[in-house]
Design an enzyme around this catalytic site. Structure first.
Site, PDB file in Angstrom:
ATOM      1  N   ILE A  90      73.671  79.070  73.590  1.00  0.00           N
ATOM      2  CA  ILE A  90      73.487  79.258  75.023  1.00  0.00           C
ATOM      3  C   ILE A  90      72.799  80.580  75.301  1.00  0.00           C
ATOM      4  CG2 ILE A  90      75.467  77.800  75.566  1.00  0.00           C
ATOM      5  CD1 ILE A  90      77.117  80.271  76.032  1.00  0.00           C
ATOM      6  N   CYS A  91      72.086  80.607  76.413  1.00  0.00           N
ATOM      7  CA  CYS A  91      71.306  81.790  76.790  1.00  0.00           C
ATOM      8  C   CYS A  91      72.094  82.618  77.798  1.00  0.00           C
ATOM      9  CB  CYS A  91      69.970  81.353  77.383  1.00  0.00           C
ATOM     10  SG  CYS A  91      68.920  82.718  77.914  1.00  0.00           S
ATOM     11  N   LEU A  92      72.635  83.722  77.339  1.00  0.00           N
ATOM     12  CA  LEU A  92      73.277  84.709  78.195  1.00  0.00           C
ATOM     13  C   LEU A  92      72.702  86.076  77.848  1.00  0.00           C
ATOM     14  CD1 LEU A  92      77.031  83.608  78.017  1.00  0.00           C
ATOM     15  CD2 LEU A  92      75.440  83.203  79.890  1.00  0.00           C
ATOM     16  N   HIS A  98      68.907  87.329  74.082  1.00  0.00           N
ATOM     17  CA  HIS A  98      68.440  88.530  74.781  1.00  0.00           C
ATOM     18  C   HIS A  98      68.929  89.800  74.063  1.00  0.00           C
ATOM     19  CE1 HIS A  98      66.706  86.419  78.181  1.00  0.00           C
ATOM     20  NE2 HIS A  98      67.771  85.644  78.181  1.00  0.00           N
ATOM     21  N   ILE A 127      68.301  78.463  78.919  1.00  0.00           N
ATOM     22  CA  ILE A 127      68.462  77.656  77.714  1.00  0.00           C
ATOM     23  C   ILE A 127      69.943  77.356  77.496  1.00  0.00           C
ATOM     24  CG2 ILE A 127      68.135  77.610  75.205  1.00  0.00           C
ATOM     25  CD1 ILE A 127      65.752  79.461  75.587  1.00  0.00           C
TER      26      ILE A 127
END
Length: 278
Positions: A90-92, A98, A127
């Site tokens: 997952i995108c965090l 990041h 994402i």
């Protein structure tokens, strides 16, 4: 497990310390490394109260890089929840997508609280994000209590301690919300700055192999080809009559010069013949 790893490694020392701190489960989260892999952890978090995830118990994996804590972990949810895709990183702003926003002072506990805090937020096309309806998320929250991890071998509802009432619950929930707010704010500011820097009003293609003189010439050409008053881009049309007239004059001059050269050669040749006969 300790004999399998270099105990002088900063990552190993940090992970062993965090494993000891998170050994005992709480009523909100629990995480521990796998028995045969210190760099992969399984975690369980409780859905935030007063949200579509209230009552849900969610399980997932945390995969840590060898450079941890200098680089962020990757977070993968294994329980269907309607906010994050299952089985996908997952995108965090606190995950491996990041690294520019990751801080070495953050920890696995920070990641767990961030997951809880981010669950009620909008996915906004990131994402691994999902935007299920509230009804679907509440149904998945109820179903999540029966989820059983093949690796852990136990039902997730039995992993966490029973919920406490009072200040402890409020403190943990507020901590997760505040952490998500701070990270989201910082991440949003950085994105805005990056967008304003990478998207100029008048984009100009740059060639780093060009010399300063060539770049100046390119800029001058671009200024000449700027938008005309009638709104049509490009150079103003040239006067074709002027061009044709100039070409005709040049042809006449070249023809006369060539004729004069031929006449002079003929004249000199005749003079030479005349002198030779004498």
């Amino acid at each position: 497990m300790e004999t399998r790893y270099n105990l002088k490694s900063p990552a190993v020392k940090r992970l062993m310390k965090e494993a000891a701190e998170l050994k005992d489960p709480t009523d909100h989260y629990h995480a521990q490394p796998l028995e045969d892999n210190l760099f992969e952890w399984h975690f369980t978090v409780r859905g935030p109260p007063d949200s579509d995830f209230d009552g849900g118990v969610y399980h997932g994996r945390i995969v840590l890089p060898p450079e941890y804590p200098m680089k962020p972990p990757s977070i993968i949810l294994l329980t269907a929840n309607g906010r994050f895709e299952v089985g996908k990183k997952i995108c965090l702003s606190i995950s491996g997508h990041h690294p520019e926003t990751w801080q070495p002072s953050w920890s696995i506990r920070t990641a767990l609280l961030a997951i809880i805090g981010f669950m009620p937020t909008k996915g906004e096309g990131a994402i691994g994000s999902l935007d299920y309806t509230p009804e679907e998320r509440r149904a998945l929250a109820k179903k999540s209590q029966d989820f059983c991890c093949e690796g852990c071998g136990s039902a997730m509802k039995d992993v966490l301690l029973p919920l406490k009432s009072g200040s402890d619950l409020s403190q943990a929930d507020q901590e997760a919300k505040e952490l998500a707010r701070q990270i989201s704010f910082k991440y949003g500011v950085q994105n805005s700055s990056a967008a304003s820097f990478h998207q100029p009003t008048h984009p100009v293609a740059k060639n780093t192999s060009m010399s300063p003189r060539q770049r100046r010439a390119q800029q001058q050409n671009q200024r000449r080809s700027s938008t005309s008053p009638d709104g049509i881009q490009g150079r103003q049309p040239r006067d074709t009559h002027t061009d044709h007239g100039g070409s005709a004059v040049l042809i006449v001059i070249l023809t006369l010069a060539l004729a004069a050269l031929i006449f002079r050669r003929i004249y000199l040749a005749n003079e030479y013949i005349f002198d030779f006969e004498l």
